[in-house]
Design an enzyme around this catalytic site. Structure first.
Site, PDB file in Angstrom:
ATOM      1  N   ASP A  83      40.596  32.780  33.077  1.00  0.00           N
ATOM      2  CA  ASP A  83      40.953  32.940  34.491  1.00  0.00           C
ATOM      3  C   ASP A  83      40.872  31.617  35.230  1.00  0.00           C
ATOM      4  OD1 ASP A  83      41.594  34.516  36.899  1.00  0.00           O
ATOM      5  OD2 ASP A  83      39.621  33.835  37.522  1.00  0.00           O
ATOM      6  N   LYS A 119      36.582  39.004  35.418  1.00  0.00           N
ATOM      7  CA  LYS A 119      35.321  38.403  35.869  1.00  0.00           C
ATOM      8  C   LYS A 119      34.275  39.480  36.141  1.00  0.00           C
ATOM      9  CE  LYS A 119      37.751  36.083  38.832  1.00  0.00           C
ATOM     10  NZ  LYS A 119      38.368  35.241  39.852  1.00  0.00           N
ATOM     11  N   ARG A 142      48.212  29.350  38.888  1.00  0.00           N
ATOM     12  CA  ARG A 142      48.902  30.288  39.788  1.00  0.00           C
ATOM     13  C   ARG A 142      48.993  29.724  41.190  1.00  0.00           C
ATOM     14  NH1 ARG A 142      45.300  35.209  39.553  1.00  0.00           N
ATOM     15  NH2 ARG A 142      46.686  36.055  41.132  1.00  0.00           N
ATOM     16  N   SER A 178      42.692  38.979  36.762  1.00  0.00           N
ATOM     17  CA  SER A 178      41.824  37.900  37.257  1.00  0.00           C
ATOM     18  C   SER A 178      40.516  38.476  37.805  1.00  0.00           C
ATOM     19  CB  SER A 178      42.569  37.122  38.347  1.00  0.00           C
ATOM     20  OG  SER A 178      41.714  36.252  39.043  1.00  0.00           O
ATOM     21  N   HIS A 186      33.083  44.365  44.685  1.00  0.00           N
ATOM     22  CA  HIS A 186      33.942  43.194  44.849  1.00  0.00           C
ATOM     23  C   HIS A 186      34.917  43.417  45.996  1.00  0.00           C
ATOM     24  CE1 HIS A 186      36.237  39.630  43.795  1.00  0.00           C
ATOM     25  NE2 HIS A 186      37.308  40.340  44.096  1.00  0.00           N
TER      26      HIS A 186
HETATM   27  N1  URA Z   1      40.609  36.820  43.648  1.00  0.00           N
HETATM   28  C1  URA Z   1      40.608  36.495  42.329  1.00  0.00           C
HETATM   29  O1  URA Z   1      39.559  36.208  41.777  1.00  0.00           O
HETATM   30  N2  URA Z   1      41.760  36.507  41.652  1.00  0.00           N
HETATM   31  C2  URA Z   1      42.930  36.834  42.218  1.00  0.00           C
HETATM   32  O2  URA Z   1      43.937  36.836  41.534  1.00  0.00           O
HETATM   33  C3  URA Z   1      42.936  37.166  43.583  1.00  0.00           C
HETATM   34  C4  URA Z   1      41.762  37.148  44.267  1.00  0.00           C
END
Ligand code: URA
Ligand code: CA
Length: 441
Positions: free
Chosen positions: A161, A187, A168, A183, A82
Site C-alpha cells: 500500500d 492496513k 495513486r 488500501s 477507521h
Molecule cells: N485512506 C487510505 O488509507 N487509502 C485510501 O485509498 C483512501 C484513504
C-alpha cells in the site's frame, strides 16, 4: 507470468486470478517492477474496475505483503475503528478512552493528516511529551495494562500500500473503489483486530462526495472485511461541514477533552458515542446499540473516560495535566474573532476548502517533510441551518501571524455560503451497512 501480461489482461477488462493479483501486490511491495508498470496497472484498475473476488484477493495480498500484528496476548475481542478522513474529526480521541473505560480493549493504530484532512497522530503529538512510536511489545503491554493505546503503525505493515498509495496520488487513481477498499482494509487487517467499525464519510469534505457512491464503497468494504473473517459494520456519516467546532491539532485535542469533561456536546460527541457504541456491541460488551450508548454516556458522566485519557497520555510519556489545565496545550500568538457580517442563514460549506484553510495556517503539511504548527487553526462558531445576524460570531482564528489570520479569514469566508432562505440542518448519519444490507437513516 510477467507484469506486462497482467496489465494487458486488466486493460481488456478481464478478471484477474489470485496468482496474478498476488504477483502485482508482491511487485509493489518489493518494487521489483518499474513504477511505470505499476502505474499503468493502477490506471487499468481505475478504468475497468474489479470484481468483489478480485478486490478481496488484492486486499489479502496487500495485507500479506508485510507483517501482520498478533494481538492474541490481549484478552477480549479487539475492535478497530477507521474513518475515511474528515475535517474537525476527532472521534478517536473521544471514543478510545470511553470504549476502554467500558471494558473493551482498544489497540489502535492511527495515521497522520493527509491533504485537507487531519490525522490523529498529529493531534496527539500536540500534547507535550506524547510518544506515538511505540514498539509492538510496548503497544501490547500498554493495552494489557490500561486497556487502551493509540499509536503509529508498528513494524512493516502493508508495504504494497505504501508504494501504491504514493503512485495513486500522482497518477489520478486515488478515486477507485477497489483501490480504496484494498488500501484501507489491507492496513486494518494487518493491524490485527478481531472486528472493524468503519466510518465512511460523505459530502463536501469526504473522499466520496455523493451518498450513493459512499454507500457503494461501504458495501464493498463490509463484504471484503467479512470475507476476510472480521465482522465489519460501516456507518455513512456526513462531512458537509467540519464534524467538531475545532479545526487544528491542539484545538481538536481541547475539544475532545471538553467533551470528556462534560463541558461540550454537539455533533462530534454524538458521532463518537454512536461509533463507540458499535465497537462495544462488536466487542460483546453490550447487547445492543442502545445499551452500548448508555454505557458510554455513563463513562462520560462519571469522569471515567477523562481519567482513561489521562492514563493513556501518562503511559505514552505525555503531560496528562493538559486534561485539567488546557493552557498547557500549545497556544497561538494571534487570536482574532471574525463575525458573520450579514443577516441570513448558513446554507452550505465547502468542507474541503475549510480543511485546506487550516492546512495553510500550518495545521497540516503541504509537503511530506513540512513540520506542523500544533496551535494553528480555528473554532467555527456556526453550523449549517443556523440563522445569523451581522454580529453573530463566525469563527475564532488561532494563527502564527496577522498575515496568516487574514488569509485564513478570506479562505473561510469563501468556503461558506449564506442565503436568505433557511436550509435544513446537516445529518450526522445517513446509512448503516452490515452483512445484512443497507439501512438508510
Ligand atoms: N485512506 C487510505 O488509507 N487509502 C485510501 O485509498 C483512501 C484513504
Ligand atoms: Ca479522522
Amino acid at each position: 507470468m510477467t507484469m506486462l501480461e497482467i496489465i494487458e489482461k486488466k486493460k481488456l477488462g478481464k478478471e484477474l486470478n489470485r496468482e496474478e493479483i498476488r504477483f502485482f501486490a508482491r511487485a509493489a511491495a518489493e518494487r521489483s517492477v518499474p513504477d511505470y508498470q505499476l502505474a499503468a496497472m493502477l490506471m487499468a484498475i481505475r478504468l475497468n474496475g474489479m470484481t468483489d473476488a478480485e478486490t478481496t484477493a488484492l486486499t489479502l495480498a496487500m495485507r500479506d505483503s508485510g507483517d501482520v500484528v498478533d494481538l492474541s496476548a490481549i484478552p477480549g475481542i479487539k475492535v478497530d475503528k477507521h474513518s475515511t478522513g474528515g475535517v474537525g474529526d476527532t472521534t478517536t480521541l473521544v471514543l478510545a478512552p470511553l470504549v476502554a473505560a467500558c471494558g473493551a480493549p482498544v489497540a489502535k493504530m492511527s495515521g497522520r493528516g493527509l491533504g485537507h484532512t487531519g490525522g490523529t497522530l498529529d493531534k496527539m503529538e500536540s500534547i507535550p511529551g506524547m510518544r506515538i512510536g511505540l514498539t509492538e511489545e510496548e503497544f501490547i503491554r500498554q493495552v494489557r495494562e490500561i486497556g487502551v493505546a493509540v499509536v503509529g503503525q508498528t513494524g512493516h505493515l502493508a508495504p504494497a500500500d505504501k508504494t501504491l498509495y504514493a503512485l495513486r496520488d500522482v497518477t489520478a487513481t486515488v478515486d477507485s473503489i477497489p483501490l480504496i477498499v484494498s488500501s484501507i482494509l489491507s492496513k486494518k487487517l494487518a493491524a490485527g483486530s478481531d472486528a472493524i467499525v468503519l466510518d465512511v464519510k460523505t459530502g463536501s469534505g469526504a473522499l466520496m462526495h455523493d451518498l450513493e457512491s459512499s454507500i457503494h464503497l461501504a458495501e464493498i468494504m463490509v463484504r471484503v472485511g467479512t470475507m476476510a473473517g472480521k465482522p465489519t459494520v460501516a456507518l455513512i456519516s456526513g462531512m458537509d461541514q467540519p464534524l467538531g467546532t475545532h479545526v487544528g491539532n491542539a484545538l481538536e485535542v481541547k475539544e475532545a477533552i471538553d467533551i470528556l469533561a462534560g463541558r461540550a456536546g454537539g455533533d462530534l460527541k454524538e458521532v463518537s458515542l454512536t461509533l463507540g457504541g458499535h465497537m462495544l456491541v462488536l466487542a460483546g460488551r453490550a447487547k445492543d446499540q442502545e445499551e452500548a450508548v448508555r454505557m458510554l454516556e455513563h463513562a462520560l458522566e462519571s469522569g471515567a473516560g477523562l481519567r482513561k485519557l489521562e492514563e493513556m497520555i501518562t503511559a505514552q510519556g505525555g503531560d496528562s495535566r493538559v486534561c485539567r489545565d488546557l493552557s498547557l496545550l500549545p497556544q497561538a500568538p494571534v487570536r482574532k474573532q471574525i463575525l458573520c457580517g450579514r443577516s441570513g442563514y448558513v446554507n452550505r460549506m465547502n468542507t474541503t476548502a475549510l480543511g485546506l484553510a487550516a492546512q495553510a495556517m500550518g495545521a497540516g503539511r503541504m509537503r511530506a517533510e513540512d513540520s506542523i504548527d500544533y496551535a494553528a487553526g480555528y473554532v467555527l462558531q456556526i453550523r449549517i441551518g443556523d440563522r445569523v445576524t451581522p454580529e453573530t460570531p463566525l469563527c475564532e482564528l488561532h494563527a502564527r501571524t496577522e498575515a496568516d489570520a487574514e488569509r485564513a479569514e478570506a479562505a473561510i469566508r469563501a468556503a461558506i455560503t449564506f442565503g436568505d432562505s433557511p436550509s435544513e440542518r446537516a445529518k450526522n448519519f445517513l446509512a448503516i451497512v452490515n452483512r445484512d444490507g443497507v439501512r438508510r437513516l
